[in-house]
Design a protein around this motif. Sequence first.
Motif, PDB file in Angstrom:
ATOM      1  N   ARG A 156       7.401  18.832 -12.630  1.00 60.62           N
ATOM      2  CA  ARG A 156       6.396  19.898 -12.714  1.00 60.62           C
ATOM      3  C   ARG A 156       5.292  19.591 -11.692  1.00 60.62           C
ATOM      4  N   THR A 157       4.388  20.515 -11.517  1.00 64.23           N
ATOM      5  CA  THR A 157       3.293  20.300 -10.568  1.00 64.23           C
ATOM      6  C   THR A 157       2.419  19.136 -11.025  1.00 64.23           C
ATOM      7  N   PRO A 158       2.166  18.143 -10.161  1.00 69.19           N
ATOM      8  CA  PRO A 158       1.362  16.983 -10.576  1.00 69.19           C
ATOM      9  C   PRO A 158      -0.050  17.398 -10.969  1.00 69.19           C
ATOM     10  N   THR A 159      -0.521  16.848 -12.060  1.00 68.33           N
ATOM     11  CA  THR A 159      -1.883  17.103 -12.514  1.00 68.33           C
ATOM     12  C   THR A 159      -2.861  16.176 -11.808  1.00 68.33           C
ATOM     13  N   HIS A 160      -4.144  16.457 -11.982  1.00 64.69           N
ATOM     14  CA  HIS A 160      -5.167  15.601 -11.395  1.00 64.69           C
ATOM     15  C   HIS A 160      -5.104  14.197 -11.982  1.00 64.69           C
ATOM     16  N   GLU A 161      -4.856  14.106 -13.279  1.00 62.94           N
ATOM     17  CA  GLU A 161      -4.759  12.789 -13.917  1.00 62.94           C
ATOM     18  C   GLU A 161      -3.561  12.010 -13.392  1.00 62.94           C
ATOM     19  N   LEU A 162      -2.445  12.684 -13.179  1.00 67.56           N
ATOM     20  CA  LEU A 162      -1.262  12.005 -12.656  1.00 67.56           C
ATOM     21  C   LEU A 162      -1.502  11.508 -11.235  1.00 67.56           C
ATOM     22  N   THR A 163      -2.214  12.292 -10.446  1.00 65.12           N
ATOM     23  CA  THR A 163      -2.536  11.860  -9.080  1.00 65.12           C
ATOM     24  C   THR A 163      -3.436  10.627  -9.100  1.00 65.12           C
ATOM     25  N   ARG A 164      -4.398  10.600 -10.013  1.00 67.69           N
ATOM     26  CA  ARG A 164      -5.258   9.418 -10.128  1.00 67.69           C
ATOM     27  C   ARG A 164      -4.465   8.203 -10.576  1.00 67.69           C
ATOM     28  N   ALA A 165      -3.560   8.387 -11.524  1.00 72.86           N
ATOM     29  CA  ALA A 165      -2.736   7.266 -11.981  1.00 72.86           C
ATOM     30  C   ALA A 165      -1.872   6.726 -10.852  1.00 72.86           C
ATOM     31  N   HIS A 166      -1.343   7.597 -10.041  1.00 70.36           N
ATOM     32  CA  HIS A 166      -0.535   7.136  -8.905  1.00 70.36           C
ATOM     33  C   HIS A 166      -1.395   6.417  -7.875  1.00 70.36           C
ATOM     34  N   ASN A 167      -2.638   6.830  -7.741  1.00 72.50           N
ATOM     35  CA  ASN A 167      -3.554   6.124  -6.852  1.00 72.50           C
ATOM     36  C   ASN A 167      -3.811   4.705  -7.358  1.00 72.50           C
ATOM     37  N   ILE A 168      -4.009   4.553  -8.675  1.00 70.35           N
ATOM     38  CA  ILE A 168      -4.180   3.222  -9.256  1.00 70.35           C
ATOM     39  C   ILE A 168      -2.928   2.383  -9.036  1.00 70.35           C
ATOM     40  N   LEU A 169      -1.771   2.997  -9.204  1.00 71.58           N
ATOM     41  CA  LEU A 169      -0.506   2.293  -8.998  1.00 71.58           C
ATOM     42  C   LEU A 169      -0.395   1.776  -7.574  1.00 71.58           C
ATOM     43  N   ARG A 170      -0.726   2.605  -6.597  1.00 68.64           N
ATOM     44  CA  ARG A 170      -0.641   2.181  -5.195  1.00 68.64           C
ATOM     45  C   ARG A 170      -1.648   1.100  -4.879  1.00 68.64           C
ATOM     46  N   VAL A 171      -2.843   1.180  -5.464  1.00 69.04           N
ATOM     47  CA  VAL A 171      -3.854   0.150  -5.220  1.00 69.04           C
ATOM     48  C   VAL A 171      -3.413  -1.186  -5.811  1.00 69.04           C
ATOM     49  N   ARG A 172      -2.840  -1.163  -7.015  1.00 69.31           N
ATOM     50  CA  ARG A 172      -2.331  -2.403  -7.613  1.00 69.31           C
ATOM     51  C   ARG A 172      -1.260  -3.035  -6.731  1.00 69.31           C
ATOM     52  N   ARG A 173      -0.348  -2.228  -6.241  1.00 73.06           N
ATOM     53  CA  ARG A 173       0.694  -2.765  -5.367  1.00 73.06           C
ATOM     54  C   ARG A 173       0.108  -3.305  -4.072  1.00 73.06           C
ATOM     55  N   GLN A 174      -0.910  -2.631  -3.548  1.00 73.86           N
ATOM     56  CA  GLN A 174      -1.529  -3.093  -2.312  1.00 73.86           C
ATOM     57  C   GLN A 174      -2.214  -4.430  -2.511  1.00 73.86           C
ATOM     58  N   ILE A 175      -2.937  -4.588  -3.625  1.00 77.04           N
ATOM     59  CA  ILE A 175      -3.608  -5.858  -3.901  1.00 77.04           C
ATOM     60  C   ILE A 175      -2.590  -6.974  -4.132  1.00 77.04           C
ATOM     61  N   ALA A 176      -1.518  -6.662  -4.884  1.00 79.21           N
ATOM     62  CA  ALA A 176      -0.506  -7.681  -5.168  1.00 79.21           C
ATOM     63  C   ALA A 176       0.238  -8.116  -3.911  1.00 79.21           C
ATOM     64  N   ALA A 177       0.407  -7.221  -2.947  1.00 78.24           N
ATOM     65  CA  ALA A 177       1.136  -7.552  -1.728  1.00 78.24           C
ATOM     66  C   ALA A 177       0.252  -8.167  -0.649  1.00 78.24           C
ATOM     67  N   SER A 178      -1.067  -8.171  -0.846  1.00 78.85           N
ATOM     68  CA  SER A 178      -2.000  -8.701   0.150  1.00 78.85           C
ATOM     69  C   SER A 178      -2.338 -10.158  -0.159  1.00 78.85           C
ATOM     70  N   PRO A 179      -2.926 -10.874   0.793  1.00 80.82           N
ATOM     71  CA  PRO A 179      -3.374 -12.238   0.519  1.00 80.82           C
ATOM     72  C   PRO A 179      -4.390 -12.268  -0.623  1.00 80.82           C
ATOM     73  N   PRO A 180      -4.474 -13.380  -1.373  1.00 79.39           N
ATOM     74  CA  PRO A 180      -5.344 -13.412  -2.556  1.00 79.39           C
ATOM     75  C   PRO A 180      -6.806 -13.087  -2.275  1.00 79.39           C
ATOM     76  N   ALA A 181      -7.320 -13.510  -1.117  1.00 79.90           N
ATOM     77  CA  ALA A 181      -8.742 -13.318  -0.828  1.00 79.90           C
ATOM     78  C   ALA A 181      -9.049 -11.972  -0.193  1.00 79.90           C
ATOM     79  N   TRP A 182      -8.039 -11.144   0.054  1.00 78.11           N
ATOM     80  CA  TRP A 182      -8.287  -9.896   0.787  1.00 78.11           C
ATOM     81  C   TRP A 182      -9.060  -8.883  -0.043  1.00 78.11           C
ATOM     82  N   ALA A 183      -8.734  -8.718  -1.318  1.00 71.35           N
ATOM     83  CA  ALA A 183      -9.297  -7.624  -2.114  1.00 71.35           C
ATOM     84  C   ALA A 183     -10.810  -7.733  -2.245  1.00 71.35           C
ATOM     85  N   LEU A 184     -11.350  -8.947  -2.333  1.00 71.18           N
ATOM     86  CA  LEU A 184     -12.786  -9.135  -2.528  1.00 71.18           C
ATOM     87  C   LEU A 184     -13.534  -9.346  -1.215  1.00 71.18           C
ATOM     88  N   SER A 185     -12.851  -9.234  -0.098  1.00 75.94           N
ATOM     89  CA  SER A 185     -13.534  -9.307   1.186  1.00 75.94           C
ATOM     90  C   SER A 185     -14.162  -7.960   1.514  1.00 75.94           C
TER      91      SER A 185
END
Length: 397
Positions: A90-119
């Motif tokens: 179905r058409t993605p809702t605003h909440e679903l888009t935000r959840a997918h944004n959180i999902l992508r950010v989690r993956r980005q932090i997990a795939a980056s060096p440990p000190a990158w996120a807080l730089s």
Amino acid sequence: MVYDSSGLSINDLFRPVVAAEDALARLDERISRKSDLNASLRRSGGGLMRENEGWIARSHFMDACNALWLAGELVHVEDLVLHDARMDIRTPTHELTRAHNILRVRRQIAASPPAWALSARGIASLRGRWINETIPQEIVAEPVSASEYENELKTDAENAFEDELARFDALLDRTSQTLLTPSNVSHSRGEGRLETKSVSEDVTSDGDPLVYDPVWNEDERIGRWLVVHDMTRDLPPLLAAALLWDAWEDIEPLQHQHWLGSLLVSAMLRERGKTRSHLAAFNSGLRNIPRDHRRAKDRGTRLTAFLRAVETASIANLKEIERLGLARIQMERKLKDRRSTSSLPGMIDLALSRPMISAGLVARELKVSQRGALNLIGELGLREMTGRGRYRAWGII
């Protein structure tokens, strides 16, 4: 207003800190031990036990949904899995888009060096901001033109293609400059010309005042939160994480990305070496803590609630890894006497890597037909999760 923790009684937090430290350490050690076993099995050419990898992939989905649940919004895991695979029903809702944004950010932090996120660069990237860096003039190299010999070797089609790419790059450069210098462009009916009116005086440092509060000042609030981060460097990791989480809740640095605080706290634990093998997901634990404790006026009660959430989430995640391991053993029994080209091993890995799967998702990932996907699901005996006639989904119960 500066976040002050000087009047905090540390004695009341000793027991919750020790319990949370112990549970989180056992979880990370379990994942690390499984990862070492997988590496040895790869070297020896044996089979793989990837229930830890499956749990890590699942934890990103679950933590994204739990983060929005804490914000008062509901997103189904099934919809998030299908949206991540670009197979929305179905058409993605605003909440679903935000959840997918959180999902992508989690993956980005997990795939980056440990000190990158807080730089500085990491926080700016996670916020969706640019860092303007001045490049010295002597470092910028002059464009080098191709020689006549190289131009003679290229065909007319190659030259035309390169010219098209050059025009496309120029268009991108003009678009970037337009985005960096916002303006209102309106057409004049009488003379048919463009009239440009600058609106830089209406746009705050945070963004459009129609969307962002002009007096909020996100940069200043993030600076105050980073001061708390620097003050907690000498504290135990879990106690520092509790203070950082409480400071984020109190300062509220970002207007539309409040969920980023828990991810930065998880990144801090990874940077401090407390979680070397995974990115902590404690939103599921916070979900089980009563709101009166998470939002209590007493700071000690809020910190205790966070530590209890970390302990609860770690214990639940250990049980989830055990459950996935038993499910893998049970499903691998059906691989006996299978031919080497069977898609069933890949089906097992796919079922472990996501909370839910659909026939379309299986067909797309394993390159089989819809009928073949349904046959693979039936052979593994997965439990149907939706109970609907259309858009059915299965998972490991």
